[in-house]
Motif scaffolding. Structure first.
Motif, PDB file in Angstrom:
ATOM      1  N   ARG A  54      35.382  74.381  16.545  1.00  0.00           N
ATOM      2  CA  ARG A  54      34.880  74.941  15.292  1.00  0.00           C
ATOM      3  C   ARG A  54      34.525  73.817  14.333  1.00  0.00           C
ATOM      4  O   ARG A  54      34.993  72.683  14.491  1.00  0.00           O
ATOM      5  N   PRO A  55      33.715  74.114  13.322  1.00  0.00           N
ATOM      6  CA  PRO A  55      33.403  73.093  12.311  1.00  0.00           C
ATOM      7  C   PRO A  55      34.684  72.552  11.680  1.00  0.00           C
ATOM      8  O   PRO A  55      35.662  73.279  11.496  1.00  0.00           O
ATOM      9  N   SER A  56      34.672  71.273  11.341  1.00  0.00           N
ATOM     10  CA  SER A  56      35.864  70.630  10.777  1.00  0.00           C
ATOM     11  C   SER A  56      36.146  71.164   9.374  1.00  0.00           C
ATOM     12  O   SER A  56      35.263  71.168   8.507  1.00  0.00           O
ATOM     13  N   ARG A  57      37.383  71.645   9.178  1.00  0.00           N
ATOM     14  CA  ARG A  57      37.807  72.145   7.869  1.00  0.00           C
ATOM     15  C   ARG A  57      39.248  71.695   7.635  1.00  0.00           C
ATOM     16  O   ARG A  57      39.995  71.475   8.587  1.00  0.00           O
ATOM     17  N   ASP A  58      39.642  71.588   6.386  1.00  0.00           N
ATOM     18  CA  ASP A  58      41.027  71.213   6.076  1.00  0.00           C
ATOM     19  C   ASP A  58      41.980  72.262   6.639  1.00  0.00           C
ATOM     20  O   ASP A  58      41.818  73.469   6.405  1.00  0.00           O
ATOM     21  N   ALA A  59      42.981  71.806   7.386  1.00  0.00           N
ATOM     22  CA  ALA A  59      43.938  72.725   8.015  1.00  0.00           C
ATOM     23  C   ALA A  59      45.052  73.085   7.043  1.00  0.00           C
ATOM     24  O   ALA A  59      45.597  72.219   6.347  1.00  0.00           O
ATOM     25  N   ILE A  60      45.387  74.377   7.005  1.00  0.00           N
ATOM     26  CA  ILE A  60      46.541  74.857   6.259  1.00  0.00           C
ATOM     27  C   ILE A  60      47.496  75.500   7.250  1.00  0.00           C
ATOM     28  O   ILE A  60      47.113  76.404   7.995  1.00  0.00           O
ATOM     29  N   VAL A  61      48.730  75.029   7.276  1.00  0.00           N
ATOM     30  CA  VAL A  61      49.761  75.648   8.113  1.00  0.00           C
ATOM     31  C   VAL A  61      50.385  76.796   7.330  1.00  0.00           C
ATOM     32  O   VAL A  61      50.808  76.621   6.175  1.00  0.00           O
ATOM     33  N   TYR A  62      50.430  77.970   7.951  1.00  0.00           N
ATOM     34  CA  TYR A  62      51.106  79.136   7.369  1.00  0.00           C
ATOM     35  C   TYR A  62      52.423  79.320   8.106  1.00  0.00           C
ATOM     36  O   TYR A  62      52.441  79.609   9.302  1.00  0.00           O
ATOM     37  N   GLU A  63      53.511  79.110   7.409  1.00  0.00           N
ATOM     38  CA  GLU A  63      54.848  79.134   8.022  1.00  0.00           C
ATOM     39  C   GLU A  63      55.517  80.465   7.720  1.00  0.00           C
ATOM     40  O   GLU A  63      55.781  80.809   6.560  1.00  0.00           O
ATOM     41  N   SER A  64      55.763  81.253   8.788  1.00  0.00           N
ATOM     42  CA  SER A  64      56.354  82.582   8.649  1.00  0.00           C
ATOM     43  C   SER A  64      57.761  82.582   9.251  1.00  0.00           C
ATOM     44  O   SER A  64      57.971  82.056  10.344  1.00  0.00           O
ATOM     45  N   HIS A  65      58.733  83.183   8.549  1.00  0.00           N
ATOM     46  CA  HIS A  65      60.108  83.158   9.046  1.00  0.00           C
ATOM     47  C   HIS A  65      60.286  84.053  10.266  1.00  0.00           C
ATOM     48  O   HIS A  65      61.195  83.851  11.061  1.00  0.00           O
ATOM     49  N   ASN A  66      59.415  85.072  10.421  1.00  0.00           N
ATOM     50  CA  ASN A  66      59.372  85.862  11.648  1.00  0.00           C
ATOM     51  C   ASN A  66      57.987  86.507  11.745  1.00  0.00           C
ATOM     52  O   ASN A  66      57.181  86.411  10.823  1.00  0.00           O
ATOM     53  N   LEU A  67      57.720  87.136  12.884  1.00  0.00           N
ATOM     54  CA  LEU A  67      56.417  87.773  13.092  1.00  0.00           C
ATOM     55  C   LEU A  67      56.582  89.271  13.326  1.00  0.00           C
ATOM     56  O   LEU A  67      55.868  89.881  14.124  1.00  0.00           O
ATOM     57  N   PRO A  75      55.990  89.191   6.354  1.00  0.00           N
ATOM     58  CA  PRO A  75      55.131  88.632   7.407  1.00  0.00           C
ATOM     59  C   PRO A  75      53.747  89.260   7.438  1.00  0.00           C
ATOM     60  O   PRO A  75      52.746  88.570   7.675  1.00  0.00           O
ATOM     61  N   ASN A  76      53.655  90.563   7.180  1.00  0.00           N
ATOM     62  CA  ASN A  76      52.349  91.234   7.128  1.00  0.00           C
ATOM     63  C   ASN A  76      51.487  90.661   6.017  1.00  0.00           C
ATOM     64  O   ASN A  76      50.278  90.438   6.191  1.00  0.00           O
ATOM     65  N   SER A  77      52.092  90.429   4.860  1.00  0.00           N
ATOM     66  CA  SER A  77      51.336  89.895   3.727  1.00  0.00           C
ATOM     67  C   SER A  77      50.826  88.498   4.024  1.00  0.00           C
ATOM     68  O   SER A  77      49.675  88.167   3.694  1.00  0.00           O
ATOM     69  N   LEU A  78      51.646  87.662   4.651  1.00  0.00           N
ATOM     70  CA  LEU A  78      51.201  86.316   4.990  1.00  0.00           C
ATOM     71  C   LEU A  78      50.057  86.366   5.998  1.00  0.00           C
ATOM     72  O   LEU A  78      49.086  85.609   5.889  1.00  0.00           O
ATOM     73  N   PHE A  79      50.173  87.270   6.989  1.00  0.00           N
ATOM     74  CA  PHE A  79      49.091  87.395   7.966  1.00  0.00           C
ATOM     75  C   PHE A  79      47.775  87.757   7.282  1.00  0.00           C
ATOM     76  O   PHE A  79      46.713  87.202   7.599  1.00  0.00           O
ATOM     77  N   VAL A 115      54.294  78.010   2.774  1.00  0.00           N
ATOM     78  CA  VAL A 115      55.589  78.478   3.270  1.00  0.00           C
ATOM     79  C   VAL A 115      55.871  79.869   2.697  1.00  0.00           C
ATOM     80  O   VAL A 115      55.761  80.083   1.485  1.00  0.00           O
ATOM     81  N   ASN A 116      56.266  80.787   3.563  1.00  0.00           N
ATOM     82  CA  ASN A 116      56.519  82.172   3.159  1.00  0.00           C
ATOM     83  C   ASN A 116      58.016  82.445   3.078  1.00  0.00           C
ATOM     84  O   ASN A 116      58.745  82.170   4.035  1.00  0.00           O
ATOM     85  N   ALA A 129      55.775  79.347  13.345  1.00  0.00           N
ATOM     86  CA  ALA A 129      56.952  80.203  13.205  1.00  0.00           C
ATOM     87  C   ALA A 129      57.992  79.758  14.215  1.00  0.00           C
ATOM     88  O   ALA A 129      57.660  79.098  15.212  1.00  0.00           O
ATOM     89  N   PRO A 130      59.263  80.105  13.982  1.00  0.00           N
ATOM     90  CA  PRO A 130      60.296  79.718  14.957  1.00  0.00           C
ATOM     91  C   PRO A 130      60.056  80.319  16.336  1.00  0.00           C
ATOM     92  O   PRO A 130      60.347  79.696  17.355  1.00  0.00           O
ATOM     93  N   ARG A 131      59.556  81.546  16.373  1.00  0.00           N
ATOM     94  CA  ARG A 131      59.343  82.228  17.656  1.00  0.00           C
ATOM     95  C   ARG A 131      58.252  83.282  17.498  1.00  0.00           C
ATOM     96  O   ARG A 131      57.829  83.580  16.377  1.00  0.00           O
ATOM     97  N   GLY A 132      57.797  83.832  18.617  1.00  0.00           N
ATOM     98  CA  GLY A 132      56.739  84.829  18.586  1.00  0.00           C
ATOM     99  C   GLY A 132      57.232  86.189  18.124  1.00  0.00           C
ATOM    100  O   GLY A 132      58.417  86.388  17.827  1.00  0.00           O
TER     101      GLY A 132
END
Length: 510
Positions: free
Chosen positions: A110-123, A129-133, A205-206, A151-154
């Motif tokens: 994909r075109p190069s864009r600044d990466a943002i990590v979205y850290e969710s405590h669970n999925l 978690p729904n709001s972060l998604f 971070v969520n 996230a720690p796990r799937g």
């Protein structure tokens, strides 16, 4: 409020095709709304098009003053724009109009864009978690940044992230690992390396339990946005942690660039603690209502009610949320217990969110006892897949009354969902709920454990159909005045850009 004059001018313009609009946006039929009223109420804010002849998005892009003024784009064009020489653009076919979901591409493709990590405590398919998604997937669609989920796990939401073409990384480091004092620093360093390997320019971070992610991002020298979605007491939130870890958790606030609250009432609780430590802002949740409503696009309220075995005069009372003490569902069973028998025979309680806990089992037993008194019960476990969300959407569509009994909530998604479906709402006035509803107009408030008051309000809405309809319409109108999904995304992108700009200046000066 929708103006009659605006309805009339659109209806006679030749630029609004009601049949086309209803066919393209099927939630309009589900909501039982006039197509023109829907467009004036919320459709334009969702960037929906009124007909193939007029592109809402193109008109607003070419005329930013119209959006800034809060004017409806088609009304503006008809009344003023065409006489000022402004152009109307036809709707262009979009690839997203097809039902085919493309295979996920690697970030390198994909075109190069600044990466943002979205850290969710669970999925899990739960509020935070729904709001972060929905934030991450919305940012992905806009194309200004490159979201990466960590996230720690799937979990169930993993499929939704993948379908949104968002890379998923499961690092296996929940906050509980930091209880091991000997390996604590090692865990933080490992997590920090994950952020560096993702080439993250920012970590979003969520929730408060993810304090260790804030610390890890700081170790990597990456700025952090920290979403606080909890409304518990700031001074005691981390009291269950050992003293040294508690101090470490609170120290994370000084490491964040900005703390984002979802309710102003919650932010005010934290103001004294965060003053002089970190900048804080409030961004009210806006939700992608279509994500839930799409499950009922192919049906309607009478069909769903028939499938549930409901009679025409049955009243469905809905509660959605993890069944636990904090959410206080016992108030519902206590309030229904003292209703008159003739109301109980018409009442159906639909409760979603059961899990294998002692409180859940207790509420189930109480509901079973009510069923012996003529109250019918629909009880569903917590949803674990998007497909199971279909049942929840069907219950919203079939219901008449929504009751929120929570003791602590910031800005609950379920209230926004109930407003979108046009339900009459009864709720505790906890924190951000007072920023969502106006008591007596778009909802009815009762204080927690005030069972007689709650029972009286349920009785009122069961007996008075016109009052139910009035509250439902008012709730839907109130929703149009709250933060829309796009307005929420705009606000987050502004925070991202501000933090990245400040960080760039700091790096250069160093």
């Amino acid at each position: 409020m929708v103006k009659l004059a605006d309805i009339q001018i659109l209806r006679g313009s030749g630029l609004f095709d009601e049949d086309w609009y209803r066919a393209r946006y099927q939630d309009v039929e589900i909501l039982g709304m006039c197509a023109i009223e829907h467009y004036l109420w919320v459709g334009a804010r969702l960037k929906r098009d009124p007909s193939p002849k007029f592109s809402t998005t193109r008109y607003l892009e070419c005329n930013p003053d119209v959006e800034i003024a809060g004017s409806n784009p088609l009304v503006h064009y008809i009344r003023w724009g065409r006489f000022e020489g402004r152009q109307a653009f036809p709707v262009e076919p979009k690839a997203s109009d097809t039902s085919v979901i493309p295979l996920a591409r690697k970030r390198s493709e994909r075109p190069s864009r600044d990466a943002i990590v979205y850290e969710s405590h669970n999925l899990k398919l739960q509020g935070a978690p729904n709001s972060l998604f929905e934030i991450a997937s919305g940012i992905m669609r806009r194309g200004n940044f490159e979201p990466v989920l960590m996230a720690p796990r799937g979990g169930p939401l993993q499929q939704s992230y993948a379908a949104s073409d968002i890379e998923c990384v499961f690092h296996g480091i929940p906050s509980e690992f930091l209880l091991n004092a000997d390996r604590r620093n090692s865990f933080l360093q490992t997590l920090s390396k994950h952020y560096k390997d993702a080439n993250a320019k920012l970590v979003h971070v969520n929730t408060l339990p993810n304090y260790h992610c804030v610390l890890a991002a700081a170790m990597a020298g990456i700025p952090v946005i920290w979403n606080v979605r909890e409304s518990e007491d700031p001074d005691s939130y981390y009291d269950k942690l050992p003293p040294d870890l508690r101090r470490l958790a609170y120290s994370a606030f000084a490491k964040a660039s900005t703390v984002v609250f979802v309710a102003e009432a919650t932010r005010q609780k934290w103001v004294d603690k965060l003053s002089g430590v970190v900048e804080s802002v409030t961004i009210h949740n806006g939700i992608d209502l279509g994500r839930l409503m799409r499950h009922v696009y192919a049906t309607n309220r009478p069909t769903v009610r028939s499938s549930l075995g409901l009679r025409e005069d049955d009243i469905v009372l809905l509660n959605v949320g993890t069944v636990n003490k904090r959410k206080g569902q016992q108030d519902i069973v206590d309030a229904v217990q003292i209703l008159d028998d003739h109301i109980k025979r018409r009442l159906v309680i639909a409760m979603v969110g059961f899990s294998p806990t002692q409180y859940s089992d207790y509420i189930k037993q109480r509901l079973e006892a009510l069923s012996k008194e003529g109250v019918r019960i629909i009880a569903l476990d917590e949803t674990t897949s998007e497909e199971e969300r279909r049942r929840v959407a069907e219950l919203y569509l079939a219901s008449d009354i929504f009751v929120l009994t929570s003791r602590i909530e910031s800005y609950p998604r379920v209230i926004l969902e109930a407003m979108g479906f046009g339900l009459a709402i009864i709720s505790t006035p906890c924190f951000g709920v007072k920023e969502q509803l106006v008591n007596g107009i778009s909802g009815l408030f009762y204080e927690e454990e005030q069972i007689a008051d709650l029972s009286g309000k349920i009785r009122l809405l069961c007996d008075d159909r016109e009052k139910r309809i009035q509250l439902g319409f008012a709730a839907r109108a109130q929703l149009s005045r709250l933060n829309s999904y796009d307005q929420m995304l705009d606000a987050y992108e502004r925070v991202y850009k501000s933090v990245l700009r400040k960080n760039s200046i700091q790096v250069k000066s160093a």
